[in-house]
Design an enzyme around this catalytic site. Structure first.
Site, PDB file in Angstrom:
ATOM      1  N   CYS A 113       0.801  -1.227   0.000  1.00  0.00           N
ATOM      2  CA  CYS A 113       0.000   0.000   0.000  1.00  0.00           C
ATOM      3  C   CYS A 113       0.835   1.280   0.000  1.00  0.00           C
ATOM      4  O   CYS A 113       0.315   2.356  -0.284  1.00  0.00           O
ATOM      5  CB  CYS A 113      -0.954  -0.003   1.182  1.00  0.00           C
ATOM      6  SG  CYS A 113      -2.014  -1.462   1.252  1.00  0.00           S
ATOM      7  N   HIS A 237      -3.102   6.958   2.648  1.00  0.00           N
ATOM      8  CA  HIS A 237      -3.551   5.700   2.052  1.00  0.00           C
ATOM      9  C   HIS A 237      -4.964   5.426   2.543  1.00  0.00           C
ATOM     10  O   HIS A 237      -5.244   5.504   3.743  1.00  0.00           O
ATOM     11  CB  HIS A 237      -2.600   4.570   2.451  1.00  0.00           C
ATOM     12  CG  HIS A 237      -3.153   3.211   2.212  1.00  0.00           C
ATOM     13  ND1 HIS A 237      -3.744   2.854   1.019  1.00  0.00           N
ATOM     14  CD2 HIS A 237      -3.224   2.104   3.018  1.00  0.00           C
ATOM     15  CE1 HIS A 237      -4.157   1.598   1.099  1.00  0.00           C
ATOM     16  NE2 HIS A 237      -3.850   1.124   2.297  1.00  0.00           N
ATOM     17  N   ASN A 267     -10.212  -0.105   0.025  1.00  0.00           N
ATOM     18  CA  ASN A 267      -8.750  -0.111   0.065  1.00  0.00           C
ATOM     19  C   ASN A 267      -8.233  -0.669  -1.256  1.00  0.00           C
ATOM     20  O   ASN A 267      -8.369  -1.861  -1.534  1.00  0.00           O
ATOM     21  CB  ASN A 267      -8.288  -0.970   1.238  1.00  0.00           C
ATOM     22  CG  ASN A 267      -6.774  -1.037   1.370  1.00  0.00           C
ATOM     23  OD1 ASN A 267      -6.033  -0.660   0.466  1.00  0.00           O
ATOM     24  ND2 ASN A 267      -6.302  -1.540   2.500  1.00  0.00           N
TER      25      ASN A 267
END
Length: 312
Positions: A113, A237, A267
């Site tokens: 990520c 993020h 996500n």
């Protein structure tokens, strides 16, 4: 001195909208439970016949157009992903071929990520040392193919998408001002894919992320000689609204100064930050001269943050 920055940015969003209500029909969960714990309302999945390189290509075409740069002018392609089409060849070489970027070198980066930030920091080095003029950085994931849709702890979290940025030289008062990258392999197994699907120790990941995201954001500001009062917009993020809120509170920013695209995309790992940037630019929340803080964390465990003065 050459200063590296972003000349143009583009994104691809998965075509299939999957709502929390859809998951209520499949597994033991509820819309309220998902929203309360994650902030996610829906996520996007790419069709079965659309792979990681396809999404990366679509985002790249938009980024090149926004930058006013042709594929032939790209010197290096960096793709941040943990969901390649196949182990090899790399996604970056597949994108290079489709774009017709014949003079571009190509490599993939595996930093989960935090991958897009790792890519920007890497591209900065090549541009500022004079090695390359234009670098294409892509964050892209097809997480739906490695997510167990029967696991209530992970199924509701992830989505598919891509974001791409064309990097090049910008004015001295614009561009990347500082970055910080880090890793802690002691927590490596907290997020892993040893088998077919993602496995995650949510409690440990949450504790790590809440601590590290805020610390890294403050650290990169210090490296840039700036303070939290200088920040115009935070792009964390997009993993979990509670983690993101903890970062915002560490910087003492009002709610309207943080991107929250997690609610509609879930996500998307390395794609989440550039996808958020595209949306916020369209909505007029990012303006020329704004100081942006980008911060992310991911499997590894790794993290990264970047202070960026937006504009050319």
């Amino acid at each position: 001195m050459t200063r590296a920055g972003i000349l143009g940015i583009g994104s691809y969003v998965g075509e299939h909208v999957v709502t929390n209500k859809d998951f209520e029909k499949r597994i033991d969960t509820s819309d309220e439970w998902i929203r309360t714990r994650t902030g996610i309302e829906e996520r996007r999945f790419a069709p079965d016949n659309v792979d990681t390189s396809d999404m990366a290509y679509e985002a790249s075409v938009k980024a090149l157009k926004a930058a006013g740069v042709s594929a032939e002018e790209i010197d290096l392609i960096l793709v941040a992903t943990v969901t390649p089409d196949m182990p090899f060849p790399t996604v970056s070489t597949l994108v290079q071929q489709r774009l017709g970027a014949k003079k571009a070198a190509a490599m993939d980066i595996s930093a989960a990520c935090a991958g897009f930030i790792y890519g920007l920091a890497t591209g900065q080095q090549f541009i500022e040392n004079g090695g390359y003029k234009h670098v294409l950085v892509i964050g892209v994931e097809k997480l739906s193919k490695i997510t167990d849709m029967t696991d209530r702890n992970t199924a509701v979290l992830f989505g598919d998408g891509a974001g791409a940025a064309v990097m090049g030289a910008v004015s001295e008062d614009r561009g990347i001002l500082a970055y910080e990258l880090g890793a802690d392999g002691e927590g490596a197994m907290h997020i892993n894919q040893k088998g077919e699907y993602i496995q995650m120790n949510g409690r440990e990941v949450f504790k790590f992320a809440v601590r590290q995201m805020g610390e890294s954001a403050l650290s990169v500001l210090e490296k840039a000689g700036l303070s939290k009062e200088d920040v115009d917009f935070l792009i964390p993020h997009q993993a979990n609204i509670r983690i993101m809120e903890a970062s915002r509170e560490r910087l003492e920013l009002p709610v309207e100064k943080m991107s929250t695209t997690v609610k509609k995309y879930g996500n998307t790992s390395s794609a989440s930050i550039p996808m958020a940037m595209v949306d916020e630019l369209k909505d007029g929340k990012i303006k020329d001269g704004d100081l942006l803080v980008l911060v992310g964390f991911g499997a590894g465990l790794v993290w990264g943050s970047l202070a960026l003065r937006w504009g050319r």
